[in-house]
Design an enzyme around this catalytic site. Sequence first.
Site, PDB file in Angstrom:
ATOM      1  N   HIS A 135       0.803  -1.220   0.000  1.00  0.00           N
ATOM      2  CA  HIS A 135       0.000   0.000   0.000  1.00  0.00           C
ATOM      3  C   HIS A 135       0.835   1.269   0.000  1.00  0.00           C
ATOM      4  O   HIS A 135       0.432   2.271  -0.551  1.00  0.00           O
ATOM      5  CB  HIS A 135      -1.021  -0.049   1.125  1.00  0.00           C
ATOM      6  CG  HIS A 135      -2.125  -0.980   0.761  1.00  0.00           C
ATOM      7  ND1 HIS A 135      -2.113  -2.310   1.102  1.00  0.00           N
ATOM      8  CD2 HIS A 135      -3.221  -0.800  -0.020  1.00  0.00           C
ATOM      9  CE1 HIS A 135      -3.184  -2.900   0.582  1.00  0.00           C
ATOM     10  NE2 HIS A 135      -3.871  -2.006  -0.094  1.00  0.00           N
ATOM     11  N   ARG A 193      -9.804   5.308  -0.551  1.00  0.00           N
ATOM     12  CA  ARG A 193      -9.355   4.358   0.475  1.00  0.00           C
ATOM     13  C   ARG A 193      -9.487   5.022   1.841  1.00  0.00           C
ATOM     14  O   ARG A 193      -8.589   5.744   2.276  1.00  0.00           O
ATOM     15  CB  ARG A 193      -7.900   3.962   0.232  1.00  0.00           C
ATOM     16  CG  ARG A 193      -7.664   3.110  -1.004  1.00  0.00           C
ATOM     17  CD  ARG A 193      -6.211   2.639  -1.074  1.00  0.00           C
ATOM     18  NE  ARG A 193      -6.018   1.588  -2.049  1.00  0.00           N
ATOM     19  CZ  ARG A 193      -5.625   1.784  -3.302  1.00  0.00           C
ATOM     20  NH1 ARG A 193      -5.401   2.998  -3.744  1.00  0.00           N
ATOM     21  NH2 ARG A 193      -5.471   0.753  -4.120  1.00  0.00           N
ATOM     22  N   ARG A 219     -14.839   3.491  -0.044  1.00  0.00           N
ATOM     23  CA  ARG A 219     -14.763   2.107   0.409  1.00  0.00           C
ATOM     24  C   ARG A 219     -14.756   2.096   1.931  1.00  0.00           C
ATOM     25  O   ARG A 219     -14.065   2.902   2.560  1.00  0.00           O
ATOM     26  CB  ARG A 219     -13.475   1.476  -0.121  1.00  0.00           C
ATOM     27  CG  ARG A 219     -13.297   0.055   0.344  1.00  0.00           C
ATOM     28  CD  ARG A 219     -12.143  -0.596  -0.351  1.00  0.00           C
ATOM     29  NE  ARG A 219     -10.871  -0.077   0.105  1.00  0.00           N
ATOM     30  CZ  ARG A 219      -9.707  -0.458  -0.413  1.00  0.00           C
ATOM     31  NH1 ARG A 219      -9.670  -1.320  -1.405  1.00  0.00           N
ATOM     32  NH2 ARG A 219      -8.589   0.023   0.053  1.00  0.00           N
ATOM     33  N   GLU A 256     -12.423  -9.111  -5.418  1.00  0.00           N
ATOM     34  CA  GLU A 256     -10.967  -9.206  -5.260  1.00  0.00           C
ATOM     35  C   GLU A 256     -10.523 -10.534  -4.650  1.00  0.00           C
ATOM     36  O   GLU A 256      -9.348 -10.725  -4.343  1.00  0.00           O
ATOM     37  CB  GLU A 256     -10.417  -8.014  -4.460  1.00  0.00           C
ATOM     38  CG  GLU A 256     -11.137  -7.684  -3.179  1.00  0.00           C
ATOM     39  CD  GLU A 256     -10.595  -6.417  -2.493  1.00  0.00           C
ATOM     40  OE1 GLU A 256      -9.585  -5.856  -2.922  1.00  0.00           O
ATOM     41  OE2 GLU A 256     -11.213  -6.020  -1.497  1.00  0.00           O
ATOM     42  N   ASN A 269      -5.491  -5.796  -7.618  1.00  0.00           N
ATOM     43  CA  ASN A 269      -4.262  -6.012  -6.831  1.00  0.00           C
ATOM     44  C   ASN A 269      -4.418  -7.251  -5.963  1.00  0.00           C
ATOM     45  O   ASN A 269      -3.564  -8.134  -5.945  1.00  0.00           O
ATOM     46  CB  ASN A 269      -3.976  -4.817  -5.913  1.00  0.00           C
ATOM     47  CG  ASN A 269      -3.938  -3.516  -6.671  1.00  0.00           C
ATOM     48  OD1 ASN A 269      -3.661  -3.512  -7.861  1.00  0.00           O
ATOM     49  ND2 ASN A 269      -4.213  -2.412  -5.994  1.00  0.00           N
ATOM     50  N   ASP A 270      -5.516  -7.292  -5.234  1.00  0.00           N
ATOM     51  CA  ASP A 270      -5.729  -8.459  -4.384  1.00  0.00           C
ATOM     52  C   ASP A 270      -6.130  -9.671  -5.202  1.00  0.00           C
ATOM     53  O   ASP A 270      -5.725 -10.788  -4.895  1.00  0.00           O
ATOM     54  CB  ASP A 270      -6.796  -8.154  -3.319  1.00  0.00           C
ATOM     55  CG  ASP A 270      -6.188  -7.409  -2.145  1.00  0.00           C
ATOM     56  OD1 ASP A 270      -5.102  -7.828  -1.697  1.00  0.00           O
ATOM     57  OD2 ASP A 270      -6.773  -6.410  -1.701  1.00  0.00           O
ATOM     58  N   ARG A 284       1.406  -9.961  -2.244  1.00  0.00           N
ATOM     59  CA  ARG A 284       1.708  -8.737  -2.990  1.00  0.00           C
ATOM     60  C   ARG A 284       2.764  -7.890  -2.293  1.00  0.00           C
ATOM     61  O   ARG A 284       3.302  -6.942  -2.849  1.00  0.00           O
ATOM     62  CB  ARG A 284       0.421  -7.908  -3.186  1.00  0.00           C
ATOM     63  CG  ARG A 284      -0.196  -7.428  -1.898  1.00  0.00           C
ATOM     64  CD  ARG A 284      -1.608  -6.895  -2.083  1.00  0.00           C
ATOM     65  NE  ARG A 284      -1.658  -5.466  -2.284  1.00  0.00           N
ATOM     66  CZ  ARG A 284      -2.791  -4.761  -2.362  1.00  0.00           C
ATOM     67  NH1 ARG A 284      -3.964  -5.386  -2.268  1.00  0.00           N
ATOM     68  NH2 ARG A 284      -2.776  -3.480  -2.550  1.00  0.00           N
ATOM     69  N   CYS A 322     -10.535  -0.975 -10.095  1.00  0.00           N
ATOM     70  CA  CYS A 322      -9.781   0.065  -9.391  1.00  0.00           C
ATOM     71  C   CYS A 322      -8.409  -0.430  -8.930  1.00  0.00           C
ATOM     72  O   CYS A 322      -7.740   0.222  -8.150  1.00  0.00           O
ATOM     73  CB  CYS A 322     -10.579   0.601  -8.206  1.00  0.00           C
ATOM     74  SG  CYS A 322     -11.067  -0.680  -7.046  1.00  0.00           S
TER      75      CYS A 322
HETATM   76  C1  PEP Z   1      -7.189  -3.941  -4.994  1.00  0.00           C
HETATM   77  O1  PEP Z   1      -7.021  -4.880  -4.217  1.00  0.00           O
HETATM   78  O2  PEP Z   1      -6.992  -4.006  -6.216  1.00  0.00           O
HETATM   79  C2  PEP Z   1      -7.609  -2.626  -4.478  1.00  0.00           C
HETATM   80  C3  PEP Z   1      -7.918  -1.651  -5.281  1.00  0.00           C
HETATM   81  O3  PEP Z   1      -7.602  -2.481  -3.133  1.00  0.00           O
HETATM   82  P1  PEP Z   1      -6.280  -2.268  -2.271  1.00  0.00           P
HETATM   83  O4  PEP Z   1      -5.116  -2.114  -3.203  1.00  0.00           O
HETATM   84  O5  PEP Z   1      -6.488  -1.062  -1.433  1.00  0.00           O
HETATM   85  O6  PEP Z   1      -6.215  -3.521  -1.472  1.00  0.00           O
HETATM   86 MG    MG Z   2      -7.833  -4.774  -2.192  1.00  0.00          MG
END
Ligand code: PEP
Ligand code: MG
Length: 768
Positions: free
Chosen positions: A364, A471, A507, A605, A628-629, A639, A676
């Site tokens: 993050h 976020r 979120r 996700e 991402n997740d 990650r 996103c």
């Molecule tokens: C994701 O997981 O792609 C996402 C947008 O949320 P975060 O990166 O905050 O976990």
């Molecule tokens: Mg996420």
Amino acid sequence: MLSTLRSIVQEVNGARDLQEALDIIVSRVQSAMNTEVCSVYLLDPETNRYVLMATQGLYKKAIGKVSLAHSEGLIGLVGSREEPINLEDAPSHPRYRYFPETGEERFRSFLGVPIIHHRRILGVLVVQQRESSRCFDEGEEAFLVTVSAQLAGVIAHSEATGAISGLSLTGEETRDVSFKGVAGAPGVAIGQGVVVYPPADLDAVPEKPAEDIEQELAVFADAVSAVREDISQVAERLAPQLRPEEQALFEVYLRILDDNALPGEVVARINGGLWAQAALKQVVQQYVRHFEMMGDLYLRERAVDLRDLGRRLLAHLQEGDPKDVTYPPKTVLVSDELTPAMLGEVPRGQLVGLVSVRGSGNSHVAILARAMGVPTVMGMVDIPVNQLDGKELIVDGFEGQLYASPSADLRTFYQEICDEENELVKGLEALREKPCETTDGHRLSLLVNTGLMTDVVRSLSHGAEGIGLYRTEVPFMIKERFPSEQEQRETYREQLEAFAPNPVTMRTLDIGGDKSLTYFPISEENPFLGWRGIRVTLDHPEIFLVQVRAMLKASEGLNNLQIMLPMISNISEVEESLHLIYRVYHEVREEGFNIHMPKVGVMIEIPAAVYQVRELAERVDFLSVGSNDLTQYLLAVDRNNPRVAQLYHSYHPAVLQALVRIAQDARAVGKPVSICGELAGDPGGAALLMAMGYDALSMNAASLPKVKSVIRSISHEWACNLLDDVLLLDSPHVIKSCVDLALRSAGFGRYLRPRRASSAEEKLSQSS
Ligand code: PEP
Ligand code: MG
């Protein structure tokens, strides 16, 4: 064997430099294996030759003189085969090379094991024995392999430390020392390193010279008397509850703090030119190592007391240290683990680059850095962090590369890249008011991901059409307690107002994983598979309800709020959340607020959600993919872990197939679907996602102009053809190359990576 191994590793860990580490290794291994010779050959990256760096048993004068080409002799054979070679009669082996300077004709048995760190051969560890003796047995081979595996990291670290001081393996002066990490945020930064570290952490204290020795001596003396005082008070307070032998512990503490004991040694080091914190660190670490190696359990445990005393003294030193780190105008912030709060402490406009030992490209803090447009490298696991303070550094956030002690040539190359980037960004400003529409009229919504108010300002100037992901944990992370309803309401209002009447998707709190709140620590074996996102907030409705209430009240009169739920893995989580949201909605209306029921959406996700898109979509108003997740969970690749960063690939065919399926299923039930995750901000990724049928892409503000420029210059048909092509491929790397090639042929090469960055590297590799 285990205890021998442990004590070797501990001793080596305490070495001051690479040479001392290697000398310890050869002498300790020689005696542990009761062999006549133990030597270490390291592969010099400058010359690509194995250099004899340390030996016990061969002639010392050969050290640094004897070297072998990359594939020469038995050493080269061990290195190229990447496995141990155990020979009873080495001289009869066709690859045997004889060096009279070493005196090694007397030795026949040979056991060599490679020293490998992160797939890179660092060198070869060898033991040898006279003719008449023995062949090394299986147990000895296994022992040497274990020693080598344990020491590889220490050797890599010491090598890097030497390189940072501008010295090559053989002690020659080097420039353009480079370290490979993971790309965190694109761009190039040239600036001065400032090492930031968590308080009262001895290991994290940087080695700096004292600016004023008298001043350092004085603050140290104050710290010692303050700690003496603290301990006497604690001893007095606890005296009635303790037995005499327990009270004796405090006496031990006070004796260690006697002027002739630990403080005396620290003072000597300060007089030698070190600042007090580093002098304390060195002395405490030396004492701790000494105690830890003692056979007696009682004495071994005293190491814990010493560490504790060290921390107490450091805390006092740091209290006296006004913590006014001076940030140069071009600060490259370096830390073992960067936190959003650390970023926030650098005065506005002075932060040019970031370097973090921990974390990876989708941690993050890297996402935050991308949003702030600060070039970042993550996962720099072997850099000697403490040595980077005050050094001139170049951060190549495109390639995840860090350079120290840059030559004038290298600096010029990178300066040109910076200038080129700035020009590119300026050139894109003209696109701000233009719609994001392909040449054949396909319209796509470009939204931003935000966390801080600064993101909002940047997003507006980049022409975002709304917020696709706010976020909310970011404002929670920079506080020292949960923000109150009123505080949250004000923060949310700023975001909503800035974009009204365009939608702002908030979120609900997504903590856990790598996002922790200092005041609500979650400690788990497997944080990414644990208590995260909606799982935490449904277990703590008091947090969820306050947050939703603050969001709803903040939306009064604007009505552009959308609420999104993170980490949904089953239908019941959605139903429970909806129930709570409706409850708050009615309560807030009853309180007299004139609000509309916001649209509610779910993040896709987690792989389970991919297979329940229809069921989820039927219950909510929209879906948004957290790629991402989703990538992390589909590929089972953390990650945040730089060790597996090369396996984390959003262009993996399985990820692309999942994304296609999500878009198709959402469309089948008539619900809008956006994305996103970071893939949306990648120009190639954006083209593929548009072709898959995503209605909106939400990304960091810095990527938005580039994505818009690409979408406006291609046709929807071109993107669909590209998608058809890549869906036939089975390797993430081939897919990435195919997408890059298509973008380059369409004239977008400069968005992938500035041209001169590659020529700088070419030049470097030619010169080495
Ligand atoms: C994701 O997981 O792609 C996402 C947008 O949320 P975060 O990166 O905050 O976990
Ligand atoms: Mg996420």
